[in-house]
Every structure is written in C-alpha cells, then in structure tokens.
Scaffold this motif. Structure first.
Motif, PDB file in Angstrom:
ATOM      1  N   GLU A   7     -41.446   6.027  -2.305  1.00 13.09           N
ATOM      2  CA  GLU A   7     -42.640   6.858  -2.730  1.00 13.09           C
ATOM      3  C   GLU A   7     -42.216   7.664  -3.869  1.00 13.09           C
ATOM      4  O   GLU A   7     -43.051   8.041  -4.452  1.00 13.09           O
ATOM      5  CB  GLU A   7     -43.281   7.584  -1.529  1.00 13.09           C
ATOM      6  CG  GLU A   7     -43.718   6.902  -0.507  1.00 13.09           C
ATOM      7  CD  GLU A   7     -44.196   7.684   0.747  1.00 13.09           C
ATOM      8  OE1 GLU A   7     -44.184   8.945   0.527  1.00 13.09           O
ATOM      9  OE2 GLU A   7     -44.296   7.311   1.767  1.00 13.09           O
ATOM     10  N   ASP A  54     -35.482   9.621  -5.935  1.00 16.23           N
ATOM     11  CA  ASP A  54     -34.438  10.395  -4.947  1.00 16.23           C
ATOM     12  C   ASP A  54     -34.515  12.091  -5.579  1.00 16.23           C
ATOM     13  O   ASP A  54     -34.397  12.161  -6.478  1.00 16.23           O
ATOM     14  CB  ASP A  54     -33.022   9.686  -4.928  1.00 16.23           C
ATOM     15  CG  ASP A  54     -33.096   8.438  -4.376  1.00 16.23           C
ATOM     16  OD1 ASP A  54     -33.920   8.119  -3.486  1.00 16.23           O
ATOM     17  OD2 ASP A  54     -32.061   7.750  -4.694  1.00 16.23           O
ATOM     18  N   ALA A 103     -41.190  16.221   1.688  1.00 16.88           N
ATOM     19  CA  ALA A 103     -41.875  14.923   1.724  1.00 16.88           C
ATOM     20  C   ALA A 103     -43.394  15.035   1.473  1.00 16.88           C
ATOM     21  O   ALA A 103     -44.051  14.202   0.678  1.00 16.88           O
ATOM     22  CB  ALA A 103     -41.637  14.194   3.105  1.00 16.88           C
ATOM     23  N   VAL A 158     -37.024  18.517   5.184  1.00 15.96           N
ATOM     24  CA  VAL A 158     -37.052  17.473   4.584  1.00 15.96           C
ATOM     25  C   VAL A 158     -38.833  16.980   4.858  1.00 15.96           C
ATOM     26  O   VAL A 158     -39.014  16.390   3.948  1.00 15.96           O
ATOM     27  CB  VAL A 158     -36.313  16.308   5.103  1.00 15.96           C
ATOM     28  CG1 VAL A 158     -36.738  14.795   4.672  1.00 15.96           C
ATOM     29  CG2 VAL A 158     -34.917  16.389   4.698  1.00 15.96           C
ATOM     30  N   GLY A 159     -39.267  17.391   5.884  1.00 17.26           N
ATOM     31  CA  GLY A 159     -40.566  17.070   6.284  1.00 17.26           C
ATOM     32  C   GLY A 159     -41.311  17.824   5.070  1.00 17.26           C
ATOM     33  O   GLY A 159     -42.258  17.239   4.550  1.00 17.26           O
ATOM     34  N   GLN A 164     -37.643   9.479   4.630  1.00 15.68           N
ATOM     35  CA  GLN A 164     -38.783  10.085   4.519  1.00 15.68           C
ATOM     36  C   GLN A 164     -39.500   9.568   3.205  1.00 15.68           C
ATOM     37  O   GLN A 164     -40.695   9.338   3.301  1.00 15.68           O
ATOM     38  CB  GLN A 164     -38.684  11.679   4.516  1.00 15.68           C
ATOM     39  CG  GLN A 164     -38.565  12.254   5.860  1.00 15.68           C
ATOM     40  CD  GLN A 164     -39.960  12.512   6.748  1.00 15.68           C
ATOM     41  OE1 GLN A 164     -41.025  12.485   5.958  1.00 15.68           O
ATOM     42  NE2 GLN A 164     -39.884  12.559   8.024  1.00 15.68           N
ATOM     43  N   LEU A 165     -38.982   9.680   2.117  1.00 17.08           N
ATOM     44  CA  LEU A 165     -39.369   9.319   0.956  1.00 17.08           C
ATOM     45  C   LEU A 165     -39.397   7.805   0.704  1.00 17.08           C
ATOM     46  O   LEU A 165     -40.515   7.436  -0.290  1.00 17.08           O
ATOM     47  CB  LEU A 165     -38.695  10.261  -0.217  1.00 17.08           C
ATOM     48  CG  LEU A 165     -38.512  11.531  -0.058  1.00 17.08           C
ATOM     49  CD1 LEU A 165     -37.849  12.040  -1.432  1.00 17.08           C
ATOM     50  CD2 LEU A 165     -40.110  12.157  -0.143  1.00 17.08           C
ATOM     51  N   ARG A 166     -38.591   7.042   1.426  1.00 20.74           N
ATOM     52  CA  ARG A 166     -38.428   5.586   1.083  1.00 20.74           C
ATOM     53  C   ARG A 166     -38.793   5.444  -0.530  1.00 20.74           C
ATOM     54  O   ARG A 166     -37.826   5.826  -1.532  1.00 20.74           O
ATOM     55  CB  ARG A 166     -39.594   4.943   1.712  1.00 20.74           C
ATOM     56  CG  ARG A 166     -39.469   5.282   3.252  1.00 20.74           C
ATOM     57  CD  ARG A 166     -40.445   4.347   4.091  1.00 20.74           C
ATOM     58  NE  ARG A 166     -40.392   4.541   5.634  1.00 20.74           N
ATOM     59  CZ  ARG A 166     -41.172   5.488   6.168  1.00 20.74           C
ATOM     60  NH1 ARG A 166     -41.801   6.437   5.569  1.00 20.74           N
ATOM     61  NH2 ARG A 166     -40.866   5.714   7.416  1.00 20.74           N
ATOM     62  N   ARG A 210     -41.415  18.505  -6.588  1.00 17.33           N
ATOM     63  CA  ARG A 210     -41.575  18.793  -4.881  1.00 17.33           C
ATOM     64  C   ARG A 210     -40.703  19.734  -4.487  1.00 17.33           C
ATOM     65  O   ARG A 210     -41.381  20.551  -3.536  1.00 17.33           O
ATOM     66  CB  ARG A 210     -40.904  17.295  -4.382  1.00 17.33           C
ATOM     67  CG  ARG A 210     -41.636  15.950  -4.440  1.00 17.33           C
ATOM     68  CD  ARG A 210     -40.953  14.991  -3.720  1.00 17.33           C
ATOM     69  NE  ARG A 210     -41.899  13.693  -3.722  1.00 17.33           N
ATOM     70  CZ  ARG A 210     -42.499  13.322  -2.578  1.00 17.33           C
ATOM     71  NH1 ARG A 210     -42.920  14.200  -1.689  1.00 17.33           N
ATOM     72  NH2 ARG A 210     -43.328  12.230  -2.716  1.00 17.33           N
ATOM     73  N   LEU A 263     -33.796  12.567   3.549  1.00 14.49           N
ATOM     74  CA  LEU A 263     -34.830  12.293   2.464  1.00 14.49           C
ATOM     75  C   LEU A 263     -35.053  10.737   2.165  1.00 14.49           C
ATOM     76  O   LEU A 263     -36.079  10.368   1.990  1.00 14.49           O
ATOM     77  CB  LEU A 263     -34.178  12.861   1.264  1.00 14.49           C
ATOM     78  CG  LEU A 263     -34.343  14.450   1.422  1.00 14.49           C
ATOM     79  CD1 LEU A 263     -33.055  14.962   0.353  1.00 14.49           C
ATOM     80  CD2 LEU A 263     -35.795  14.804   1.141  1.00 14.49           C
ATOM     81  N   ARG A 308     -44.751  13.280  -7.788  1.00 12.54           N
ATOM     82  CA  ARG A 308     -43.795  12.602  -7.364  1.00 12.54           C
ATOM     83  C   ARG A 308     -42.326  12.764  -7.977  1.00 12.54           C
ATOM     84  O   ARG A 308     -41.231  12.300  -7.505  1.00 12.54           O
ATOM     85  CB  ARG A 308     -44.085  10.971  -7.190  1.00 12.54           C
ATOM     86  CG  ARG A 308     -44.916  10.580  -6.523  1.00 12.54           C
ATOM     87  CD  ARG A 308     -45.110   9.057  -6.505  1.00 12.54           C
ATOM     88  NE  ARG A 308     -46.494   8.584  -5.599  1.00 12.54           N
ATOM     89  CZ  ARG A 308     -46.763   7.410  -5.371  1.00 12.54           C
ATOM     90  NH1 ARG A 308     -45.997   6.344  -5.813  1.00 12.54           N
ATOM     91  NH2 ARG A 308     -47.767   7.249  -4.610  1.00 12.54           N
TER      92      ARG A 308
END
Length: 198
Positions: free
Chosen positions: A34, A37, A195, A191-192, A30-32, A139, A27, A134
């Motif tokens: 953006e 957490d 994201a 996780v994809g 993927q999310l960096r 999500r 995660l 976000r």
C-alpha cells in the motif's frame, strides 16, 4: 521533511537492533504494497562502530526469519536524529541524550513504551483520519502528531521506569526472549498508528 524511524539504545548491540529488525517485519506486514517502505535504522548512545549484533539477539532475529549477519553497530550522531521522522529509545535516559544532542527533535522523540501507550490511545480515539497520503515521511509526521494529541488525556505510568526496557545483556537467552516480547508489545500499536496515518 524528516523520514524514517530511528531506534536508539546504549550500545546498539541488542535492544535497538532487535527493535529495528522487528519494526521492519511488522511494517512490511501492515503496509504490504500500500505504501513505500518506511525506513528503519538504529544507533547507540555509547556504541562502538562496526560490531555485530549480540549473539543472543542475533539468534532471536534469525529465528524470526531475518538474517542479522550484515548488521553492524553505529554510534548515535545528531544528523541521524535530525533526519528521523520518529525516534524511539529503549529508556528515558536515552531519550534525554537524543534531545540533548539535537534539541529540535524533542517533539518526535519517545521511549518505545511511551509511544506505544500514546499510539494505542490515538487509535482508540480515531486519530488520525486517513488522508490518502502514502509517503513514508508524511505517515510518520501524522503518526507523531496523533500521538502528541493523545498525550493530553493520557496519564503517565505509575512508575516512570515502566517506560524503560531493561537491558538483557549479561543475562541468559530467556531474558532476551522477554525483551523481544516487550519490544513487540510496544511496536505493534506503533506500527498500527503508522499504518493508519496514510
């Protein structure tokens, strides 16, 4: 609104803690920056509280650059289930235990492998469409909805036990490595989907 991913196995010493740490790693990649957490935790249907991770599981976790020293096992409770946005279990039996403890979580409880199949199908079909949200809870809500929508057109595995992760406890390190590979294979599409659900 429910938030966070909860990983569940039998004793919370091997499969679910490895999945917890691996999901956090994936995660984060993927999310960096953006999104905030997405919280990830784990518990065991028959866990005794306060035990460290199994030595083989701890070694493999450390090899990936994460320190497992602070991990301690936790028994599964209904409140944990009710506050989780997505519940992923190692086996079908543990999924059934979760739903028996908290029936309201039925629609957001899956085995890791089951959700991976649904997540892959949802992504292939272009679900969900981005909405710019976000918030981690949002999500997860959208990811679960997309996976559930994909379920209608997806055939179950030929052998139902293919949705289960075999417990490597009592086996050599190589079996733990195999288990980590299987967990990662399941978590990557999961996780994809999370994201792309923001």
């Amino acid at each position: 609104m429910s938030s966070g991913v909860l990983m569940v196995c039998h004793a919370n010493l091997c499969r679910s803690p490895m999945a917890e740490y691996l999901a956090r790693e994936l995660l984060s990649q993927q999310l960096r920056r953006e999104a905030p957490d997405v919280p990830v935790s784990s518990a065991g249907t028959h866990a005794v509280p306060g035990y460290p991770m199994h030595p083989h599981a701890a070694r493999l976790t450390a090899e990936r650059g994460t320190d497992p020293e602070l991990f301690r096992s936790r028994p599964l409770h209904a409140d944990q289930l009710r506050t989780a946005g997505l519940i992923l279990t190692a086996t079908r039996s543990q999924r059934s235990t979760c739903v028996a403890l908290a029936p309201s979580v039925l629609r957001r409880t899956f085995t890791m492998r089951q959700f991976a199949r649904l997540a892959s199908a949802a992504i292939d079909q272009g679900w969900p469409e981005p909405d710019g949200q976000r918030d981690p809870a949002r999500r997860l809500e959208r990811a679960v909805a997309a996976a559930s929508r994909a379920r209608a057109g997806l055939q179950p595995p030929a052998q139902p036990e293919d949705d289960d992760l075999t417990d490597p406890v009592g086996h050599p390190l190589d079996e733990f490595r195999r288990c980590v590979r299987e967990i990662e294979q399941a978590l990557r599409p999961t996780v994809g989907l999370i994201a792309v659900s923001g």
